[in-house]
Design an enzyme around this catalytic site. Structure first.
Site, PDB file in Angstrom:
ATOM      1  N   GLU A  50      -6.826  -1.629  18.121  1.00 23.97           N
ATOM      2  CA  GLU A  50      -6.485  -2.872  17.437  1.00 23.97           C
ATOM      3  C   GLU A  50      -5.373  -3.607  18.169  1.00 23.97           C
ATOM      4  O   GLU A  50      -4.425  -2.999  18.650  1.00 23.97           O
ATOM      5  CB  GLU A  50      -6.058  -2.594  15.988  1.00 23.97           C
ATOM      6  CG  GLU A  50      -7.225  -2.168  15.110  1.00 23.97           C
ATOM      7  CD  GLU A  50      -6.808  -1.897  13.669  1.00 23.97           C
ATOM      8  OE1 GLU A  50      -6.959  -2.798  12.847  1.00 23.97           O
ATOM      9  OE2 GLU A  50      -6.321  -0.792  13.394  1.00 23.97           O
TER      10      GLU A  50
ATOM     11  N   CYS B  80       0.609  -7.957  20.317  1.00 22.91           N
ATOM     12  CA  CYS B  80       0.974  -6.604  19.923  1.00 22.91           C
ATOM     13  C   CYS B  80      -0.201  -5.689  20.279  1.00 22.91           C
ATOM     14  O   CYS B  80      -1.318  -5.885  19.793  1.00 22.91           O
ATOM     15  CB  CYS B  80       1.232  -6.646  18.412  1.00 22.91           C
ATOM     16  SG  CYS B  80       1.672  -5.084  17.707  1.00 22.91           S
TER      17      CYS B  80
ATOM     18  N   CYS C  82      -2.405   7.984  15.773  1.00 20.08           N
ATOM     19  CA  CYS C  82      -1.074   8.423  16.204  1.00 20.08           C
ATOM     20  C   CYS C  82      -0.809   9.781  15.573  1.00 20.08           C
ATOM     21  O   CYS C  82      -1.224  10.039  14.447  1.00 20.08           O
ATOM     22  CB  CYS C  82      -0.013   7.422  15.751  1.00 20.08           C
ATOM     23  SG  CYS C  82       1.659   7.833  16.326  1.00 20.08           S
TER      24      CYS C  82
ATOM     25  N   CYS D 280       4.814   9.192  10.805  1.00 22.52           N
ATOM     26  CA  CYS D 280       5.918   8.559  10.079  1.00 22.52           C
ATOM     27  C   CYS D 280       5.378   8.213   8.687  1.00 22.52           C
ATOM     28  O   CYS D 280       4.269   7.688   8.557  1.00 22.52           O
ATOM     29  CB  CYS D 280       6.396   7.298  10.806  1.00 22.52           C
ATOM     30  SG  CYS D 280       6.986   7.657  12.482  1.00 22.52           S
TER      31      CYS D 280
ATOM     32  N   CYS E 280       3.947   4.558   7.852  1.00 23.86           N
ATOM     33  CA  CYS E 280       3.107   3.835   8.815  1.00 23.86           C
ATOM     34  C   CYS E 280       1.631   4.176   8.625  1.00 23.86           C
ATOM     35  O   CYS E 280       1.249   5.345   8.567  1.00 23.86           O
ATOM     36  CB  CYS E 280       3.543   4.190  10.238  1.00 23.86           C
ATOM     37  SG  CYS E 280       2.479   3.516  11.514  1.00 23.86           S
TER      38      CYS E 280
ATOM     39  N   CYS F  74       3.031  -5.314  11.008  1.00 22.15           N
ATOM     40  CA  CYS F  74       3.615  -4.106  11.582  1.00 22.15           C
ATOM     41  C   CYS F  74       3.318  -2.895  10.711  1.00 22.15           C
ATOM     42  O   CYS F  74       3.569  -2.907   9.516  1.00 22.15           O
ATOM     43  CB  CYS F  74       5.134  -4.257  11.641  1.00 22.15           C
ATOM     44  SG  CYS F  74       5.739  -4.597  13.257  1.00 22.15           S
TER      45      CYS F  74
HETATM   46  N1  SAH Z   1       5.096   4.194  17.806  1.00 21.77           N
HETATM   47  C1  SAH Z   1       5.848   3.044  18.201  1.00 21.77           C
HETATM   48  C2  SAH Z   1       5.098   1.729  18.158  1.00 21.77           C
HETATM   49  C3  SAH Z   1       4.182   1.458  16.977  1.00 21.77           C
HETATM   50  S1  SAH Z   1       4.903   1.021  15.427  1.00 21.77           S
HETATM   51  C4  SAH Z   1       7.110   2.949  17.358  1.00 21.77           C
HETATM   52  O1  SAH Z   1       7.231   3.702  16.410  1.00 21.77           O
HETATM   53  O2  SAH Z   1       7.965   2.144  17.678  1.00 21.77           O
HETATM   54  C5  SAH Z   1       5.587  -0.558  15.629  1.00 21.77           C
HETATM   55  C6  SAH Z   1       6.727  -0.848  14.664  1.00 21.77           C
HETATM   56  O3  SAH Z   1       6.251  -1.008  13.310  1.00 21.77           O
HETATM   57  C7  SAH Z   1       7.728   0.269  14.606  1.00 21.77           C
HETATM   58  O4  SAH Z   1       9.027  -0.245  14.640  1.00 21.77           O
HETATM   59  C8  SAH Z   1       7.427   0.922  13.277  1.00 21.77           C
HETATM   60  O5  SAH Z   1       8.477   1.660  12.796  1.00 21.77           O
HETATM   61  C9  SAH Z   1       7.078  -0.269  12.429  1.00 21.77           C
HETATM   62  N2  SAH Z   1       6.333   0.060  11.211  1.00 21.77           N
HETATM   63  C10 SAH Z   1       5.506   1.106  11.021  1.00 21.77           C
HETATM   64  N3  SAH Z   1       4.982   1.085   9.778  1.00 21.77           N
HETATM   65  C11 SAH Z   1       5.494  -0.001   9.171  1.00 21.77           C
HETATM   66  C12 SAH Z   1       5.312  -0.575   7.885  1.00 21.77           C
HETATM   67  N4  SAH Z   1       4.480  -0.032   7.002  1.00 21.77           N
HETATM   68  N5  SAH Z   1       5.988  -1.699   7.588  1.00 21.77           N
HETATM   69  C13 SAH Z   1       6.792  -2.282   8.515  1.00 21.77           C
HETATM   70  N6  SAH Z   1       6.986  -1.811   9.745  1.00 21.77           N
HETATM   71  C14 SAH Z   1       6.357  -0.669  10.087  1.00 21.77           C
END
Ligand code: SAH
Length: 346
Positions: A85, A98, A105, A109, A112, A332
């Site tokens: 995506e 992006c 992944c 987290c 996410c 995000c």
């Molecule tokens: N793995 C990498 C890049 C992908 S996530 C990283 O963690 O940086 C891209 C960004 O989106 C990261 O800053 C992540 O913490 C944020 N993110 C993930 N889930 C989110 C959510 N549900 N709401 C807002 N931001 C989120």
């Protein structure tokens, strides 16, 4: 497939074709990407037809648009079924693409969507670069209303952890910079904090920006949100980030997803301010985008403003990020395939 072949090796792939022909193709692929081979006007029809069915290493399974046509999400499907995506966001003077570095992944987290879906596979360098080429071709040939006709910023903030797929991501960056002619300063690698990856990136020749997804300023809280923090706790992460800053002299950014009652407290704000000041980092606050399995809730606007006020009071630069494409699950942390037709959920 052209994009899955290293650009320097295209000649081997098209054995028997004259060098200038291969050079012309390389220009179409990387310098002036086009959506379809028919647009490669200086190539003979037979040659165009030879690659017509394999130009992109994926099919465009879904294309969605929101924010009056200034946000677009693509769901690309690789031949093996892996989902990729990308999201393109247009503004009056810039465009941010992006991109994804992995299908799924492994880092899980809690908040996410990609992590909730699990890991499928690494993306190849060519699959990463093809996302950039596709969006570049789209902007040039179709475009967005009131938006520049080319990509000005690329962020590794789509699906996956770029530093967990280091060699392919490195090669993708190399192709973007050396072959596509994209400035390293327009590229941001965002990481959850894979310390050895940050160190390696610091030694690469390209001054790309580094964003650290921090979300919590003490280990107990951070480990509960970002499990990899157990392996690379905050002190180690801070040390590696400082080293990156020393070597590259690129301003770091700290990403902070605001979760109600979790990491939006005064205590976290002061602890974060101390870290950000030591790192000379810019803090980006973003309200949590809800995902199907997230227990956490987004912080209220007033909490976010208050949190930002504390940081500013502590002399930390802070931006409250706007969220784009929420209605198309393009925001995000929302990227993941819901179509239910990936190999994993079959
Ligand atoms: N793995 C990498 C890049 C992908 S996530 C990283 O963690 O940086 C891209 C960004 O989106 C990261 O800053 C992540 O913490 C944020 N993110 C993930 N889930 C989110 C959510 N549900 N709401 C807002 N931001 C989120």
């Amino acid at each position: 497939m052209p994009y899955l072949t290293p650009p320097e090796e295209l000649g081997t792939y098209f054995e028997g074709e004259p060098t200038y022909r291969v050079d012309q193709l390389r220009e179409w692929l990387y310098e002036h990407p086009v959506l379809k081979t028919v647009d490669m006007t200086n190539l003979p029809i037979a040659f165009r037809e030879r690659i017509a069915g394999s130009l992109w290493p994926f099919e465009v399974e879904m294309e969605q648009s929101s924010d009056q046509g200034t946000t677009r999400k693509w769901l690309f499907r690789a031949r093996d079924g892996a989902a990729i995506e990308s999201v393109l966001m247009g503004y009056p003077k810039r465009t941010t693409l992006c991109i994804s570095s992995q299908a799924g992944c492994a880092l899980a987290c809690t908040f996410c969507a990609t992590g909730q879906f699990g890991f499928e596979r690494h993306l190849d360098a060519g699959e990463i670069v093809a996302q950039v080429a596709y969006a570049q071709a789209f902007l040039r040939q179709i475009g967005m209303p009131g938006v520049p006709d080319h990509i000005t910023n690329i962020v590794f903030m789509g699906m996956g952890e770029p530093l967990a797929n280091y060699d392919r991501v490195r090669e993708a960056i190399r192709r973007m910079v050396e072959v596509m002619g994209i400035s390293a300063r327009s590229i941001t690698v965002s990481t959850v904090g894979i310390v050895p990856g940050i160190r390696r990136l610091a030694d690469e020749p390209w001054p790309v920006y580094l964003a650290i997804s921090m979300h919590a300023a003490d280990d107990e809280l951070r480990t509960s949100l970002v499990p990899i923090n157990k392996r690379y706790p905050l002190a180690m992460l801070e040390e590696a980030a400082a080293e990156y800053f020393e070597k590259k002299r690129r301003r770091l950014s700290i990403e902070w997803t605001m979760m109600d009652g979790v990491n939006d407290t005064e205590d976290q704000a002061f602890k974060l301010a101390a870290i950000a000041r030591r790192l000379h980092a810019h803090v980006n606050l973003i309200a949590l985008n809800p995902t199907p399995l997230t227990a956490e809730k987004a912080s209220s606007e007033s909490r976010i403003n208050e949190f930002a006020r504390i940081l500013k009071g502590e002399k930390v630069n802070v931006t409250i990020r706007d969220t784009r494409g929420q209605d198309i699950d393009a925001a995000c942390g929302q990227l993941r395939v819901i179509a239910g037709n990936s190999r994993k959920s079959d």
